[in-house]
Design a protein around this motif. Structure first.
Motif, PDB file in Angstrom:
ATOM      1  N   LEU A  12       0.848  -1.182   0.000  1.00  0.00           N
ATOM      2  CA  LEU A  12       0.000   0.000   0.000  1.00  0.00           C
ATOM      3  C   LEU A  12       0.888   1.237   0.000  1.00  0.00           C
ATOM      4  O   LEU A  12       1.896   1.290   0.711  1.00  0.00           O
ATOM      5  CB  LEU A  12      -0.911   0.009   1.236  1.00  0.00           C
ATOM      6  CG  LEU A  12      -1.777   1.265   1.453  1.00  0.00           C
ATOM      7  CD1 LEU A  12      -2.784   1.429   0.323  1.00  0.00           C
ATOM      8  CD2 LEU A  12      -2.495   1.207   2.802  1.00  0.00           C
ATOM      9  N   HIS A 131      -4.284  -4.472   4.223  1.00  0.00           N
ATOM     10  CA  HIS A 131      -4.077  -3.335   3.329  1.00  0.00           C
ATOM     11  C   HIS A 131      -5.355  -2.836   2.653  1.00  0.00           C
ATOM     12  O   HIS A 131      -5.495  -1.642   2.420  1.00  0.00           O
ATOM     13  CB  HIS A 131      -2.999  -3.657   2.279  1.00  0.00           C
ATOM     14  CG  HIS A 131      -3.234  -4.891   1.491  1.00  0.00           C
ATOM     15  ND1 HIS A 131      -2.942  -6.142   1.975  1.00  0.00           N
ATOM     16  CD2 HIS A 131      -3.729  -5.070   0.242  1.00  0.00           C
ATOM     17  CE1 HIS A 131      -3.239  -7.049   1.051  1.00  0.00           C
ATOM     18  NE2 HIS A 131      -3.722  -6.432   0.002  1.00  0.00           N
ATOM     19  N   GLU A 132      -6.280  -3.722   2.323  1.00  0.00           N
ATOM     20  CA  GLU A 132      -7.528  -3.257   1.711  1.00  0.00           C
ATOM     21  C   GLU A 132      -8.317  -2.386   2.683  1.00  0.00           C
ATOM     22  O   GLU A 132      -8.826  -1.319   2.321  1.00  0.00           O
ATOM     23  CB  GLU A 132      -8.380  -4.450   1.264  1.00  0.00           C
ATOM     24  CG  GLU A 132      -7.857  -5.161   0.028  1.00  0.00           C
ATOM     25  CD  GLU A 132      -8.177  -4.416  -1.251  1.00  0.00           C
ATOM     26  OE1 GLU A 132      -8.908  -3.407  -1.198  1.00  0.00           O
ATOM     27  OE2 GLU A 132      -7.686  -4.846  -2.317  1.00  0.00           O
ATOM     28  N   ALA A 135      -6.510   0.941   3.113  1.00  0.00           N
ATOM     29  CA  ALA A 135      -6.696   1.802   1.940  1.00  0.00           C
ATOM     30  C   ALA A 135      -8.061   2.493   1.986  1.00  0.00           C
ATOM     31  O   ALA A 135      -8.180   3.701   1.731  1.00  0.00           O
ATOM     32  CB  ALA A 135      -6.559   0.990   0.656  1.00  0.00           C
ATOM     33  N   LEU A 184      -2.778   0.375  -4.447  1.00  0.00           N
ATOM     34  CA  LEU A 184      -2.685  -1.030  -4.055  1.00  0.00           C
ATOM     35  C   LEU A 184      -2.005  -1.826  -5.158  1.00  0.00           C
ATOM     36  O   LEU A 184      -1.892  -1.355  -6.296  1.00  0.00           O
ATOM     37  CB  LEU A 184      -4.089  -1.583  -3.793  1.00  0.00           C
ATOM     38  CG  LEU A 184      -4.814  -0.993  -2.584  1.00  0.00           C
ATOM     39  CD1 LEU A 184      -6.321  -1.134  -2.729  1.00  0.00           C
ATOM     40  CD2 LEU A 184      -4.330  -1.677  -1.314  1.00  0.00           C
ATOM     41  N   ARG A 210      -4.181   1.050  -8.840  1.00  0.00           N
ATOM     42  CA  ARG A 210      -3.502  -0.245  -8.784  1.00  0.00           C
ATOM     43  C   ARG A 210      -2.199  -0.100  -9.571  1.00  0.00           C
ATOM     44  O   ARG A 210      -2.207   0.392 -10.709  1.00  0.00           O
ATOM     45  CB  ARG A 210      -4.350  -1.345  -9.418  1.00  0.00           C
ATOM     46  CG  ARG A 210      -5.636  -1.667  -8.674  1.00  0.00           C
ATOM     47  CD  ARG A 210      -5.401  -2.652  -7.562  1.00  0.00           C
ATOM     48  NE  ARG A 210      -6.641  -2.940  -6.827  1.00  0.00           N
ATOM     49  CZ  ARG A 210      -6.698  -3.766  -5.798  1.00  0.00           C
ATOM     50  NH1 ARG A 210      -5.605  -4.393  -5.387  1.00  0.00           N
ATOM     51  NH2 ARG A 210      -7.838  -3.966  -5.175  1.00  0.00           N
TER      52      ARG A 210
END
Length: 326
Positions: A12, A131-132, A135, A184, A210
């Motif tokens: 991230l 991390h999701e 974020a 990400l 991304r």
């Protein structure tokens, strides 16, 4: 002491940017820009004259030790340093930017500060990083006490705006904008992609990206600085036109129209160069914004409208208001 283990790859990266009109009557020349952005005595300001005048300060580091923002309420402590810099475009538009990268996991206990300082711009979680969720937490806005890179960008902006070179007399009124971003990892073998660009309230924009493994924080910051600059230009010119009385019924306001629109010609219209300072790996991320909503199409329409209005108001009223023959 056991040898220091290598840091896992970043999963991230996040940052925030402030963009505003420099509060000075005249645009700064390249030497004055170097004075303004000389934040560190041990490093020089980066100066460039192609494709336009651009100055970028040396990086500064801010140590952090705090929880990370998280959409699922998890309290993940993280320690490290956030990188920040300031930049000036054509001596007129000022930006401050702060960003960091976060690896997928870190030690269970805090390391000595010296081990964090040798990895600038890395903020390491204690344990595993969701991390999701982080974020989403970053883009949604941190809670009080969480890591907030926007506060670091704000602090740097305040510092630069206090410089004695600035007379605090901008040539026109405008509002600053904020752009908050999170990047990400892309799927294996896939290139970079822009998943979402959002205009939120209170002058806030959010960007979710991304990117392939190995994309550096500096590359991402350069891309997002560029997005923030051009979004600010669009926003500012739209507001210049908003509320103006145009058309035959507003002939007596011709002077007001010219006074309002001329600063756009003097200070802004020549700044539109999307992607000019973005690395080749990430330059394609401008393409989705050019397709929809169509940044450059909107900019060109605004520019043409401004030029048409200035041309129209340069024509004497007697010729401009000719009545059709009966």
């Amino acid at each position: 002491m056991a040898p220091r283990q290598s840091t896992p790859p970043a999963v991230l990266a996040c940052g925030e940017i402030r963009t505003c009109l420099l509060p000075a009557r005249q645009a700064l020349d390249i030497r004055s820009a170097a004075q303004l952005l000389g934040l560190r005595a041990d490093e020089r300001v980066l100066l460039s004259e192609r494709p336009g005048l651009y100055a970028r300060s040396p990086d500064t580091l801010t140590g952090v030790d705090c929880p990370l923002p998280s959409a699922n309420g998890a309290r993940i402590r993280a320690v490290g340093t956030v990188t920040a810099h300031a930049a000036l475009t054509e001596g007129r538009v000022l930006q401050t930017s702060a960003h960091c990268r976060l690896p997928g996991s870190g030690p269970d206990q805090r390391r000595p500060w010296g081990e964090y300082l040798v990895r600038p711009g890395v903020v390491e979680p204690l344990g595993k990083l969701p991390h999701e969720a982080v974020a989403q937490g970053v883009l949604g806005g941190p809670r009080h006490g969480d890591l907030d890179v926007g506060l670091i960008a704000d602090g740097l902006l305040t510092r630069v705006l206090r410089h004695p070179l600035l007379d605090q007399r901008p040539p026109f009124r405008s509002r600053p904008t904020r752009l908050r971003w999170a990047a990400l990892p892309a799927a294996l073998g896939e290139g970079p992609s822009l998943e979402r660009f959002t205009l939120a309230e209170d002058e806030l924009r959010t960007v979710r990206l991304r990117v392939p493994e190995g994309t550096t924080g500096a590359e991402l910051a350069a891309l997002c600085d560029d997005l923030a600059l051009h979004d600010w230009l669009l926003t500012t010119v739209v507001r210049m036109l908003d509320g103006l009385r145009l058309g035959a019924g507003a002939a007596h306001d011709a002077g007001a129209v010219v006074r309002t629109l001329r600063p756009a010609v003097d200070h802004l219209l020549h700044l539109w160069m999307p992607g000019a300072r973005v690395g080749l790996e990430l330059a394609a991320l401008w393409d989705p914004l050019e397709e929809r909503p169509g940044f450059t199409r909107q900019w060109q329409a605004l520019v043409q409208r401004i030029r048409d209005q200035l041309t129209l108001h340069a024509i004497p009223a007697a010729h401009r208001e000719v009545e059709p023959a009966p």
